[in-house]
Design a protein around this motif. Sequence first.
Motif, PDB file in Angstrom:
ATOM      1  N   VAL A  10       0.584  -0.734   0.226  1.00  0.00           N
ATOM      2  CA  VAL A  10       0.184   0.657   0.130  1.00  0.00           C
ATOM      3  C   VAL A  10       0.943   1.300   0.553  1.00  0.00           C
ATOM      4  N   ASN A  11       1.874   0.776   0.584  1.00  0.00           N
ATOM      5  CA  ASN A  11       2.479   2.210   0.653  1.00  0.00           C
ATOM      6  C   ASN A  11       3.795   2.805  -0.382  1.00  0.00           C
ATOM      7  N   ALA A  12       3.937   1.323  -1.755  1.00  0.00           N
ATOM      8  CA  ALA A  12       4.562   1.592  -2.713  1.00  0.00           C
ATOM      9  C   ALA A  12       3.613   2.728  -3.444  1.00  0.00           C
ATOM     10  N   LEU A  13       1.754   1.998  -2.963  1.00  0.00           N
ATOM     11  CA  LEU A  13       0.653   3.154  -4.297  1.00  0.00           C
ATOM     12  C   LEU A  13       0.914   4.411  -3.794  1.00  0.00           C
ATOM     13  N   ARG A  14       0.548   4.731  -2.685  1.00  0.00           N
ATOM     14  CA  ARG A  14       0.262   6.059  -2.454  1.00  0.00           C
ATOM     15  C   ARG A  14       1.798   7.438  -2.764  1.00  0.00           C
ATOM     16  N   GLY A  15       0.530   8.285  -2.768  1.00  0.00           N
ATOM     17  CA  GLY A  15       0.947   9.215  -4.103  1.00  0.00           C
ATOM     18  C   GLY A  15       0.994   9.367  -5.028  1.00  0.00           C
ATOM     19  N   ARG A  16       1.230   7.531  -5.739  1.00  0.00           N
ATOM     20  CA  ARG A  16       1.766   8.409  -7.328  1.00  0.00           C
ATOM     21  C   ARG A  16       0.223   7.951  -8.034  1.00  0.00           C
ATOM     22  N   ARG A  17       0.914   9.311  -9.271  1.00  0.00           N
ATOM     23  CA  ARG A  17       0.212   9.210  -9.814  1.00  0.00           C
ATOM     24  C   ARG A  17      -0.171   9.037 -11.227  1.00  0.00           C
ATOM     25  N   ARG A  18       0.664   7.356 -11.716  1.00  0.00           N
ATOM     26  CA  ARG A  18       0.146   7.256 -12.363  1.00  0.00           C
ATOM     27  C   ARG A  18      -0.310   5.427 -11.920  1.00  0.00           C
ATOM     28  N   ARG A  28       4.442  -5.514 -11.977  1.00  0.00           N
ATOM     29  CA  ARG A  28       6.055  -6.479 -12.244  1.00  0.00           C
ATOM     30  C   ARG A  28       7.307  -5.272 -11.444  1.00  0.00           C
ATOM     31  N   VAL A  29       6.702  -3.892 -11.511  1.00  0.00           N
ATOM     32  CA  VAL A  29       7.481  -3.365 -10.660  1.00  0.00           C
ATOM     33  C   VAL A  29       7.494  -3.622  -8.927  1.00  0.00           C
ATOM     34  N   LEU A  30       6.331  -3.527  -8.874  1.00  0.00           N
ATOM     35  CA  LEU A  30       5.717  -3.867  -7.564  1.00  0.00           C
ATOM     36  C   LEU A  30       6.540  -5.073  -7.030  1.00  0.00           C
ATOM     37  N   ALA A  31       6.381  -6.143  -7.775  1.00  0.00           N
ATOM     38  CA  ALA A  31       7.352  -7.538  -7.312  1.00  0.00           C
ATOM     39  C   ALA A  31       8.292  -7.223  -7.131  1.00  0.00           C
ATOM     40  N   ASP A  32       8.606  -6.983  -8.251  1.00  0.00           N
ATOM     41  CA  ASP A  32      10.557  -6.187  -7.657  1.00  0.00           C
ATOM     42  C   ASP A  32      10.921  -5.845  -7.106  1.00  0.00           C
ATOM     43  N   ASP A  33      10.024  -4.612  -6.096  1.00  0.00           N
ATOM     44  CA  ASP A  33      10.500  -3.691  -4.994  1.00  0.00           C
ATOM     45  C   ASP A  33      10.403  -4.733  -3.717  1.00  0.00           C
ATOM     46  N   SER A  75       6.638 -13.104  -6.227  1.00  0.00           N
ATOM     47  CA  SER A  75       6.213 -13.097  -7.052  1.00  0.00           C
ATOM     48  C   SER A  75       5.211 -12.035  -7.729  1.00  0.00           C
ATOM     49  N   LEU A  76       5.267 -12.153  -9.360  1.00  0.00           N
ATOM     50  CA  LEU A  76       3.989 -11.754  -9.649  1.00  0.00           C
ATOM     51  C   LEU A  76       2.485 -12.521  -8.914  1.00  0.00           C
ATOM     52  N   ARG A  77       2.629 -13.498  -8.263  1.00  0.00           N
ATOM     53  CA  ARG A  77       0.783 -14.039  -8.561  1.00  0.00           C
ATOM     54  C   ARG A  77       0.776 -13.930  -6.699  1.00  0.00           C
ATOM     55  N   THR A  78       2.394 -13.419  -6.544  1.00  0.00           N
ATOM     56  CA  THR A  78       1.837 -12.679  -4.938  1.00  0.00           C
ATOM     57  C   THR A  78       1.227 -10.836  -4.791  1.00  0.00           C
ATOM     58  N   VAL A  79       1.698 -10.350  -5.289  1.00  0.00           N
ATOM     59  CA  VAL A  79       1.422  -8.880  -5.862  1.00  0.00           C
ATOM     60  C   VAL A  79       0.156  -9.405  -6.737  1.00  0.00           C
TER      61      VAL A  79
END
Length: 248
Positions: free
Chosen positions: A11-19, A24-29, A33-37
């Motif tokens: 949730v913190n990774a998504l906060r404040g994002r305009r796009r 895949r970016v979330l999974a790497d950060d 895995s993608l499935r987990t995201v």
Amino acid sequence: MRRADRLFLLVNALRGRRRAVPARVLADDLGVSLRTVYRDVADLQRSGIPIEGEPGVGYMLRKGADLPPLAFDAEELEALIVGIRFARAFAGGRLGDASMRALLKIEAVVPPEVYARARRIAILAPGGRGERSAAFSASLDRFNLAIAERSLLRVRYVRAGDEETTRVIEPLCVLFWGGSWTLAGWCRLRGDFRQFRLDRIRECAPTGETYAPDPTRGFDALMRRFDVQACEQAQQALGAAMGGEWAT
């Protein structure tokens, strides 16, 4: 990583994002895995967190959404309390006072038994006392302010051997090496990064000018220089241990 921590970081990774952020970016950060995201996002959406988007498109938090309440476990609190103790002892008056206000806020929102356990951590930072400590604390505040405002500093400095020199520097950070403090920055006289021991600075005053950010001689470039020097020192130490064949 605990699942609760992973969900919070998501949730913190998504906060404040305009796009929308691709999965895949979330999974790497997060190192998952993608499935987990996909599974975590679906769980958060079902729990009422207003995440919009879909696989293949990306995800973002609906405007105006906020994070759920933050919770620390006992070990995380121990780390925070140790950091606050060192900030109070060594980071100057302004940050020392701010650290104590932060500690009061933490104490007000965590369970008493967890906070009590964390306070018992036996890592202390007594710091200095008296006029010398107060003067040093004030000097740290001045250096921190100059760094924040990008103020040029004129420094009268005594080098080893009692050689005195005057420099104009772009201050970038203050470092504590365990036994001594240094002010690191870009020296306009030398045209390179330099460190100045605080106990050898006789006078320091702002010039009244500010310096513009420059990626070739800013904080990140300074940190890269430190990384290179640390690598070279490690290679030299290894070379000496191996009879010199690995020395550079």
